[in-house]
Design a protein around this motif. Sequence first.
Motif, short mmCIF file in Angstrom:
data_model
loop_
_atom_site.label_atom_id
_atom_site.label_comp_id
_atom_site.label_asym_id
_atom_site.label_seq_id
_atom_site.Cartn_x
_atom_site.Cartn_y
_atom_site.Cartn_z
N THR A 4 0.86 -1.18 0.00
CA THR A 4 0.00 0.00 0.00
C THR A 4 0.89 1.22 0.00
N ILE A 5 0.74 2.06 -1.01
CA ILE A 5 1.55 3.27 -1.13
C ILE A 5 0.66 4.46 -0.82
N CYS A 6 1.05 5.22 0.21
CA CYS A 6 0.28 6.37 0.66
C CYS A 6 0.96 7.67 0.21
N PHE A 7 0.15 8.64 -0.10
CA PHE A 7 0.66 9.94 -0.53
C PHE A 7 0.00 11.05 0.26
N ASP A 8 0.81 12.00 0.67
CA ASP A 8 0.28 13.26 1.17
C ASP A 8 -0.39 13.97 -0.01
N LEU A 9 -1.31 14.88 0.28
CA LEU A 9 -2.01 15.55 -0.82
C LEU A 9 -1.37 16.88 -1.21
N ASP A 10 -1.37 17.84 -0.28
CA ASP A 10 -0.92 19.19 -0.62
C ASP A 10 0.59 19.28 -0.75
N ASP A 11 1.02 19.80 -1.90
CA ASP A 11 2.44 19.97 -2.24
C ASP A 11 3.18 18.65 -2.43
N THR A 12 2.42 17.57 -2.57
CA THR A 12 3.00 16.30 -2.98
C THR A 12 2.31 15.82 -4.24
N GLU A 164 3.35 -4.51 3.17
CA GLU A 164 4.25 -3.37 3.34
C GLU A 164 3.48 -2.07 3.10
N TYR A 165 3.86 -1.04 3.86
CA TYR A 165 3.23 0.28 3.71
C TYR A 165 4.31 1.32 3.44
N VAL A 166 4.05 2.15 2.46
CA VAL A 166 4.98 3.21 2.07
C VAL A 166 4.23 4.54 2.19
N MET A 167 4.93 5.57 2.67
CA MET A 167 4.33 6.91 2.75
C MET A 167 5.21 7.91 2.03
N VAL A 168 4.64 8.63 1.07
CA VAL A 168 5.35 9.65 0.31
C VAL A 168 4.79 11.02 0.69
N GLY A 169 5.64 11.90 1.17
CA GLY A 169 5.16 13.22 1.55
C GLY A 169 6.26 14.25 1.61
N ASN A 170 5.88 15.52 1.55
CA ASN A 170 6.86 16.61 1.48
C ASN A 170 7.28 17.16 2.84
N GLU A 171 6.45 16.94 3.88
CA GLU A 171 6.75 17.48 5.20
C GLU A 171 7.52 16.45 6.02
N TYR A 172 8.72 16.83 6.46
CA TYR A 172 9.58 15.84 7.11
C TYR A 172 8.99 15.35 8.42
N GLU A 173 8.56 16.26 9.28
CA GLU A 173 8.05 15.84 10.59
C GLU A 173 6.76 15.05 10.46
N GLY A 178 6.42 10.79 11.01
CA GLY A 178 5.15 10.18 11.38
C GLY A 178 5.00 8.80 10.79
N ALA A 179 5.37 8.66 9.52
CA ALA A 179 5.28 7.36 8.86
C ALA A 179 6.25 6.36 9.47
N ARG A 180 7.47 6.80 9.71
CA ARG A 180 8.48 5.89 10.27
C ARG A 180 8.04 5.38 11.64
N ASN A 181 7.51 6.28 12.46
CA ASN A 181 7.06 5.88 13.79
C ASN A 181 5.87 4.92 13.74
N ALA A 182 5.10 4.99 12.64
CA ALA A 182 3.95 4.11 12.48
C ALA A 182 4.31 2.80 11.81
N GLY A 183 5.59 2.63 11.47
CA GLY A 183 6.03 1.40 10.84
C GLY A 183 5.91 1.40 9.34
N PHE A 184 5.72 2.57 8.74
CA PHE A 184 5.66 2.70 7.29
C PHE A 184 7.07 3.01 6.76
N VAL A 185 7.31 2.69 5.52
CA VAL A 185 8.56 3.07 4.86
C VAL A 185 8.37 4.49 4.33
N PRO A 186 9.11 5.47 4.85
CA PRO A 186 8.91 6.85 4.41
C PRO A 186 9.75 7.21 3.18
N ILE A 187 9.16 7.99 2.30
CA ILE A 187 9.88 8.58 1.17
C ILE A 187 9.63 10.07 1.20
#
Length: 207
Positions: A4-12, A164-173, A178-187
Amino acid sequence: MTTTICFDLDDTVVHYPEPYKNIIRRTVEAHGIEYTDEVRAVSKEAFYTAFEALEPEPYRQSMAAVVEAAGADTDLDALVETLKETEFASTTVPDAARDSLTALATDNQLAIVTNGVRERQVAKLDHHGLTDLFDLFVASYEVGAHKPDSAPFDRVREELPADEYVMVGNEYETDVEGARNAGFVPIHYESGDDGGPDLWDSIDALV
C-alpha cells in the motif's frame, strides 16, 4: 507481496505554484475587501487556531475573521465559496505525478493520507480528476488527529491490509517521521526546484 503506497495531498500530489497569501488576496479583493497586513494575519491565525484544534469549518472561521477585521458588509457564504474556487483554480498536478500514479495504481493499493477536512481535500482531488486512482482517502479530521500522530496511519492499516506500507510526503516531521514511527517506509518528496530531478520522475524505481 501486497504494498500500500500512501501519498500526502498538498504539495506532494496537488501543488501550489504560488504562495497561499496570493489566493487569500484575490479572494478578499473579489469581494471588495482591501488586502492588508491585518487581514493577512487574522485570516492565517484564525485558520490555524481552528485547524490545529480540529474545530469545524476552519476556512469559514478564517474568512469570518477577515470580515470582522475589515468591518466589511460581505456575504460570508459567498466569500468562503470564492476562497474554495480560487484555491482549486490555483493548484496544479505535475504530469509526472499523474503518469506515475496511474502506473502505480495498476499493481498497488494507493491511499491519500492528508492533514485536512475530508470534504475539502476530496473535492480538491476531484477537481483534478484523480480520485478514482486511490483505494482509500484518509483525512486527519475524520480520525481525530493530524499527522505525525499515528491515527491516520492506523486507519490505513485497518482499511487496506498489506505486507508493506509506504508513505510519500513533502513534510519531514509529519510525513517522514510520522510514517516511520507508524512502521511505514517513508519517502521524502522533493520537487526538484533546486535543479535536481523531481521525485516523481524516479518514484517507480523507489517503490
